[in-house]
Design a protein around this motif. Structure first.
Motif, mmCIF file in Angstrom:
data_model
loop_
_atom_site.group_PDB
_atom_site.id
_atom_site.type_symbol
_atom_site.label_atom_id
_atom_site.label_comp_id
_atom_site.label_asym_id
_atom_site.label_seq_id
_atom_site.Cartn_x
_atom_site.Cartn_y
_atom_site.Cartn_z
ATOM 1 N N PRO A 64 0.826 -1.217 0.000
ATOM 2 C CA PRO A 64 0.000 0.000 0.000
ATOM 3 C C PRO A 64 0.862 1.270 0.000
ATOM 4 O O PRO A 64 1.942 1.302 0.596
ATOM 5 N N LEU A 65 0.374 2.309 -0.688
ATOM 6 C CA LEU A 65 1.053 3.608 -0.751
ATOM 7 C C LEU A 65 0.261 4.639 0.043
ATOM 8 O O LEU A 65 -0.966 4.574 0.128
ATOM 9 N N SER A 66 0.987 5.573 0.591
ATOM 10 C CA SER A 66 0.332 6.616 1.395
ATOM 11 C C SER A 66 -0.365 7.627 0.492
ATOM 12 O O SER A 66 -0.015 7.808 -0.675
ATOM 13 N N ASP A 67 -1.368 8.304 1.057
ATOM 14 C CA ASP A 67 -2.043 9.402 0.363
ATOM 15 C C ASP A 67 -1.221 10.690 0.506
ATOM 16 O O ASP A 67 -0.487 10.871 1.478
ATOM 17 N N ILE A 68 -1.364 11.582 -0.466
ATOM 18 C CA ILE A 68 -0.620 12.848 -0.483
ATOM 19 C C ILE A 68 -1.610 14.006 -0.407
ATOM 20 O O ILE A 68 -2.601 14.040 -1.142
ATOM 21 N N VAL A 69 -1.331 14.941 0.495
ATOM 22 C CA VAL A 69 -2.118 16.157 0.619
ATOM 23 C C VAL A 69 -1.208 17.340 0.302
ATOM 24 O O VAL A 69 -0.146 17.502 0.909
ATOM 25 N N LEU A 70 -1.607 18.171 -0.687
ATOM 26 C CA LEU A 70 -0.841 19.372 -1.042
ATOM 27 C C LEU A 70 -1.261 20.518 -0.130
ATOM 28 O O LEU A 70 -2.439 20.878 -0.057
ATOM 29 N N VAL A 139 -3.059 11.615 -4.780
ATOM 30 C CA VAL A 139 -3.427 12.927 -4.245
ATOM 31 C C VAL A 139 -4.806 12.838 -3.611
ATOM 32 O O VAL A 139 -5.801 12.556 -4.284
ATOM 33 N N ALA A 140 -4.863 13.096 -2.299
ATOM 34 C CA ALA A 140 -6.116 12.970 -1.544
ATOM 35 C C ALA A 140 -6.763 14.328 -1.273
ATOM 36 O O ALA A 140 -7.911 14.369 -0.820
ATOM 37 N N GLY A 141 -6.062 15.437 -1.527
ATOM 38 C CA GLY A 141 -6.652 16.746 -1.263
ATOM 39 C C GLY A 141 -5.661 17.857 -1.497
ATOM 40 O O GLY A 141 -4.440 17.646 -1.515
ATOM 41 N N VAL A 142 -6.196 19.067 -1.711
ATOM 42 C CA VAL A 142 -5.387 20.273 -1.893
ATOM 43 C C VAL A 142 -5.932 21.332 -0.942
ATOM 44 O O VAL A 142 -7.132 21.631 -0.963
ATOM 45 N N THR A 641 -9.925 12.717 0.675
ATOM 46 C CA THR A 641 -10.459 11.465 0.148
ATOM 47 C C THR A 641 -9.328 10.447 0.016
ATOM 48 O O THR A 641 -8.416 10.640 -0.794
ATOM 49 N N PRO A 642 -9.364 9.336 0.809
ATOM 50 C CA PRO A 642 -8.326 8.304 0.669
ATOM 51 C C PRO A 642 -8.354 7.709 -0.733
ATOM 52 O O PRO A 642 -9.416 7.461 -1.300
ATOM 53 N N ARG A 643 -7.180 7.448 -1.281
ATOM 54 C CA ARG A 643 -7.108 6.952 -2.659
ATOM 55 C C ARG A 643 -6.806 5.467 -2.729
ATOM 56 O O ARG A 643 -6.924 4.871 -3.803
ATOM 57 N N ASP A 644 -6.408 4.822 -1.616
ATOM 58 C CA ASP A 644 -6.108 3.381 -1.589
ATOM 59 C C ASP A 644 -5.139 2.996 -2.706
ATOM 60 O O ASP A 644 -5.297 1.967 -3.376
ATOM 61 N N ALA A 645 -4.143 3.768 -2.915
ATOM 62 C CA ALA A 645 -3.147 3.471 -3.937
ATOM 63 C C ALA A 645 -2.179 2.415 -3.421
ATOM 64 O O ALA A 645 -1.991 2.244 -2.206
ATOM 65 N N TYR A 646 -1.596 1.657 -4.335
ATOM 66 C CA TYR A 646 -0.658 0.594 -3.941
ATOM 67 C C TYR A 646 0.408 0.449 -4.998
ATOM 68 O O TYR A 646 0.286 0.941 -6.124
#
Length: 680
Positions: A64-70, A139-142, A641-646
């Protein structure tokens, strides 16, 4: 670890479908006719079709990869008003800590500095560049920390997650600004133009004030103050005081409690041009140069010419009846007494006193020069005689006295050492390669500057300032030889054009002048002088700082320096007794045109991604997790918004129908169907 069934057909899908349809038809026919073994044959066909589809079991090993917030931090100039910078810094640190504390979430800090030049706040450009560096699927949010005043909304990117704006300004903020709605780049001297201004109060402005003081200054002079209404267009009539660039500064004093006074001023730079040049040409007896003067002046559509030629002196007795001499009397009184001030330039071409123009008329012309008029004397042999124009009241303003000698020999006009520095003669084309003139009146300079010399270095062209006006003496009547191209001719047109413009006090031909030209924030400072050296120039910036710059000589009488302005606004230049003003950019930078914090510009874009606009004045909002497509903002909170990226570490595929198993099962089914049919 995840598992998925994949199909990789060995034949095209249409062929696989056709085979399945044929097998199904054959099995259906066998069943309809009651043939034994149809079921086993149908299963065999199904196994073969399944083998052709080549199913396999795929297993992936995922991380799993972490979410990114700008987190976008606006640090432009408008963000340094009041306490916005401190509020923004505190909120950014608190949000960064909260985002880092959330499991599986990272924060990317983005700082928006002041743009180069006067581009303003490039907020969306910074967001676009930050999104380009990050995988869109993470990207989960800006989150924007800004006053909402941006100047690149057209660069809004496609947002993969909610965007929120946290406003840094206060609801109680207010500001007063000055807006110039229309200002022409050029205007005709002597004609009135109209400028439209408006003083506006924005935000929570105090009630009661209906007017505001307005200061108007031209070229850095002492300003005049007027009272103008607030919130209404004001039309101001303006008449330019001089030709060339006129710098007009409008300003409103800072009011108590307003955010800034950086938008309380406006600079307007208008070039003054002359509509038409009104010239009075007074010719003595006709000669070869008369037509040249007339054709030269009439060829310019911007010149209104009145030509007065003495064709028959009063003492001439030839028996011609008076009734046949002329149709109307020439209006000498109107021209030389009543309307002489209406002319921009008076030219005396080989004129001598013959009693036609009384002394009172010529005395009036001398007064005309002292009060700001311009006279050019093109001297012929008569200038050295007893009837010379010098023997009239005009001698008080003529800069050289005749010696009664006329030089009748060929010579080449040359620019004097002083003339190489004078803008009228400096850099004339093809200098030193001009055709000869054949006559010169010997004169003795009494005033002014000798800029051209003739035979045996005698003065040929003398320029002088008298009172508010100017006068020029050309000690020869052979300038027309250049126009005829004699021995190659010479720059007669350019010389006379410069002469006329110098006498009209055009700024670009002033011999003692300090000017500056701006390109962006860089200015080229030019000092023209007749002296051999020029001292340093002092530059006063809009903030009051003084900078001393040395000047380098780039041409005779021309010194220059380059200066990079540290800020936008009105600069004052001083060198000796010369002063100048120049505006770099607008008086109010783009950052300060509108200073009240507002999310109106970004509201449509934020609503499109379910984001929100909140004020930091109400406190730092809480951070929540919301599902994609759901509202991501509310009272006191914002969401990501979590993106559940992996990341896929490895992939393994296992065939579900090995070839040996397909062969064994299909053969067994076919054999069983054959045995079944045989027993029957």
């Amino acid at each position: 670890m995840t598992g998925t069934i994949l199909f990789d057909p060995l034949v095209p899908l249409w062929l696989l479908g056709a085979g399945g349809a044929a097998a199904l038809a054959a099995v259906a026919l066998a069943a309809w006719r009651g043939l034994s073994g149809w079921a086993l044959r149908g299963l065999a066909g199904l196994v073969i079709l399944a083998a052709l589809a080549q199913p396999s079991w795929q297993q992936e090993d995922r991380a799993p990869l972490s979410d990114i917030v700008l987190l976008v931090d606006d640090r432009t100039a408008s963000q340094r008003l009041a306490a916005r910078a401190e509020t923004t810094a505190e909120a950014a640190e608190a949000l960064a800590r909260e985002i880092d504390a959330r499991p599986g979430t990272e924060v990317r800090r983005v700082t928006v500095p002041d743009a180069e030049g006067d581009e303003g706040t490039l907020l969306m450009t910074a967001v676009s560049e930050a999104l380009a560096r990050e995988p869109q699927g993470r990207v989960a949010g800006v989150i924007l920390l800004s006053d909402g005043r941006l100047h690149d909304l057209e660069r809004l990117p496609d947002l993969p997650a909610p965007m929120h704006l946290l406003l840094t300004g206060r609801e109680s903020d207010w500001d007063r600004r000055l807006v110039v709605k229309n200002a022409p780049a050029f205007a005709i001297l002597g004609e009135e133009i109209e400028l439209t201004l408006r003083v506006e109060d924005e935000g929570a402005a105090p009630e009661g004030a209906r007017t505001a003081p307005l200061d108007i200054s031209v070229d850095g002079a002492e300003p005049e103050r007027f009272e103008v209404p607030i919130g209404r267009d004001v039309t101001l009539p303006v008449t330019l005081p001089h030709a060339g660039r006129n710098v007009i500064r409008f300003s409103v004093p800072e009011a108590e409690g307003e955010l800034t006074d950086r938008n309380n001023a406006a600079l307007v730079q208008i070039n003054g041009v002359r509509d038409r040049l009104r010239v009075l040409l007074v010719s003595g007896e006709p000669h070869a140069g008369t037509r040249t003067w007339r054709n030269l002046l009439k060829s310019d559509s911007s010149v209104d010419l009145v030509h007065f030629t003495i064709l028959r002196p009063p003492e001439k007795q030839d028996g011609v009846p008076v009734s046949e001499l002329s149709l109307i009397a020439f209006p000498t009184r109107e021209l030389f007494l009543e309307k002489v001030e209406d002319f921009d330039l008076i030219i005396f071409d080989r004129y001598k006193r013959r009693g036609i123009l009384p002394s009172i008329y010529l005395d009036n012309v001398a007064n005309y020069v002292r009060e700001g008029g311009a006279v050019l004397v093109a001297a012929g042999p008569d200038f050295a005689s007893a009837d010379s124009l010098y023997r009239s009241p005009l001698s008080a303003v003529i800069p050289a006295a005749p010696t009664a000698r006329v030089v009748e020999e060929g010579y080449r006009p040359e620019v004097s050492d002083l003339g190489r520095r004078h803008p009228v003669t400096a850099g004339l084309p093809d200098a030193g390669d001009w055709g000869r003139w054949m006559r010169q009146i010997d004169v003795t300079p009494e005033a002014g500057d000798v800029v051209m010399e003739g035979a045996e270095d005698r003065p040929l062209l003398v320029l002088d300032r008298v009172g508010e006006g100017r006068i020029a003496l050309m000690a020869s009547d052979h300038a027309w030889l250049w126009n005829r191209g004699y021995e190659g001719g010479g720059p007669q047109l350019e010389l006379l054009r410069r002469l006329a413009h110098w006498m009209m006090k055009e700024p670009e031909l002033e011999e003692e002048a300090l000017t500056a030209e701006a390109t962006g924030r860089r200015m080229r400072i030019t000092r023209r002088t007749l002296a051999e050296e020029a001292g340093p120039v002092t530059v006063t910036t809009p903030s009051g700082e003084e900078v001393t710059l040395p000047l380098d000589e780039v041409a005779p009488g021309r010194f220059e320096a380059l200066y990079e302005g540290p800020e936008i606004g009105l600069y004052r230049l001083e060198q000796g007794e010369e002063e100048a003003v120049i505006g770099l950019g607008p008086a109010a930078p783009r950052e300060f045109v509108q200073t009240i914090a507002s999310g109106a510009a970004l509201e449509p874009a934020i609503e499109a991604v379910n984001g929100g606009i909140l004020r930091l004045e109400a406190g730092l909002p809480a951070l929540r997790t919301v599902r994609e497509g759901r509202p991501a903002a509310g009272r006191g909170w914002i969401g990501i918004t979590p993106r559940d990226a992996y990341e896929t570490l490895s992939v393994r595929q296992t065939p579900l129908l090995p070839a040996w198993a397909v062969l064994l099962v299909a053969s067994a089914l076919i054999l069983g169907a054959w045995l079944r049919e045989g027993r029957r």
